[in-house]
Design an enzyme around this catalytic site. Structure first.
Site, short mmCIF file in Angstrom:
data_model
loop_
_atom_site.label_atom_id
_atom_site.label_comp_id
_atom_site.label_asym_id
_atom_site.label_seq_id
_atom_site.Cartn_x
_atom_site.Cartn_y
_atom_site.Cartn_z
CB VAL A 1 31.29 33.57 30.58
CG1 VAL A 1 30.38 32.89 31.86
CG2 VAL A 1 30.34 34.67 29.84
CG ASP A 2 34.63 29.07 30.83
OD1 ASP A 2 33.40 28.78 31.23
OD2 ASP A 2 35.09 28.63 29.89
#
Length: 385
Positions: A174-175
């Site tokens: 996600v990052d």
């Protein structure tokens, strides 16, 4: 102020980026820009980017986590809560093209450097904010973290064995996708600025980016109303599309159409499988996935993963051996593609973005904490404290 010498300065040469971000999403975004020639000023707080301490392993006291996403940047240390720090930042922003930050919403406003203030003072500035949930709404202003986003946004619910627990993806996906979307948004805004002459505010959140990863699970849900479930390495829509044991190593098959299945059956010396009523179409193979898996598992144990995957690929059947990180980094094609950077003891994954005339380059190693603060201060003509 420029970084080193390179055969090319990259597609973003002349673009000035002020990077106030820490940890991963923001630094990953700005490293993409820096690799392609942008002049990136990484501004760290007096305590430093916390990932400098996220080890071992360490190189000269700095953790590998930091080293992996902060090359090609000038390193500054500023306290933005005091007047000198804010004056330094304003001087940097005078001719900057991009500001990237991942402060909790409201932090810059508290320091008198909110979105409206910056847009009025620097109308050409593209201001990209990376946050957990954005500034408003039911979760607005709350901090965001990769693993929490994976849990909340459905990724864990579809990752893991069918009879196991919801599982975090084994990397900060996600990052990283948030960083990719931020870099894309910045390039879109810079392109639009050619027409309008104005910058704009970019609101990029981990929450939104995590949701954007839910294909095909969300599409399946929209059409069927069925809640997607965990299927291990198997695909919810395609069969055979999963991992199998071989005589040596594991192989992943990703057979997406009937022709590929025919070719697989032929290479396994059982062409009759393609004519079997249970396996004639993808829908048939999905319906009889368990039986198909048992047959393929038995046949594949007569082969070795690496060799058989190569044979299948050459025939046009998607297949791959399951490699660990060391095997992948030492693979001859990894080297051929130039995907490992090495310089003065520094090793890292190279940019995957290949441009023919203006390729990415390694101009400088990740900076030591505050390494360029004084030099940049002098270049800006700021007074000594």
């Amino acid at each position: 102020m420029t970084l080193g010498n390179a055969a090319t300065q990259g597609a973003l040469q002349g673009c000035k980026v002020i990077d106030l971000s820490r940890v991963l999403g923001g630094p990953y975004c700005t490293q993409i820009l820096a690799d392609h020639g942008a002049e990136v000023f990484k501004v760290e707080p007096p305590t430093g980017d916390e990932t400098r301490g996220w080890g071992p392993p360490f190189l000269d006291g700095t953790a590998s986590y930091f080293l992996g996403v902060n090359r090609n940047k000038l390193g500054l240390a500023l306290d933005l809560s005091n007047p000198d720090g804010k004056a330094f930042l304003r001087a940097l922003l005078q001719d900057a093209d991009v500001l990237v930050e991942n402060f909790k919403p409201g932090t810059l406003e508290k320091w008198g450097l909110g979105v409206d203030v910056l847009q009025q003072a620097f109308p050409q500035l593209v201001h990209c904010r990376i946050s957990g949930f954005g500034a408003d709404g039911p979760l607005g202003g709350l901090p965001g973290y990769d693993a929490c986003a994976q849990a909340m946004c459905g990724l864990m619910s579809v990752n893991g064995d069918a009879d196991g627990e919801p599982t975090r993806v084994g990397l900060p996906v996600v990052d990283m996708v948030t960083g990719l979307n931020a870099a894309l948004a910045i390039l879109l805004a810079l392109n639009e600025r050619h027409r309008s002459g104005l910058g704009q505010f970019l609101d990029i959140t981990l929450f939104d980016c995590a949701i954007s990863l839910l294909h095909p699970h969300a599409a399946n849900y929209f059409l069927s109303g069925n809640i997607p479930q965990r299927t291990g390495n198997a695909h919810p829509n395609i069969a055979p599309y999963e991992t199998f044991r071989t005589a040596r190593g594991d192989i992943f098959l990703a057979v997406g159409n009937n022709r590929q299945f025919e070719l697989l059956a032929a290479e396994l010396q059982h062409p009759e499988l393609a004519a079997d009523a249970r396996f004639q179409s993808n829908a048939d193979r999905l319906k009889h996935r368990k039986a198909l898996g048992e047959i393929l598992g038995r046949l594949l144990k007569q082969h070795e993963a690496a060799d058989f995957a190569q044979i299948l690929l050459k025939k046009g059947v998607p297949a791959a051996p399951v490699l660990n990180v060391e095997e992948l980094l030492q693979h001859p094609h990894t080297r051929h593609r130039g995907m490992v950077l090495e310089k003065d003891g520094y090793q890292a994954i190279a940019s995957p973005i290949k441009l023919s005339r203006t390729p990415a380059g390694l101009r400088s190693l990740p900076p030591a904490f505050g390494e360029h603060t004084e030099a940049v201060k002098q270049a800006l003509g700021l007074p000594e404290p």
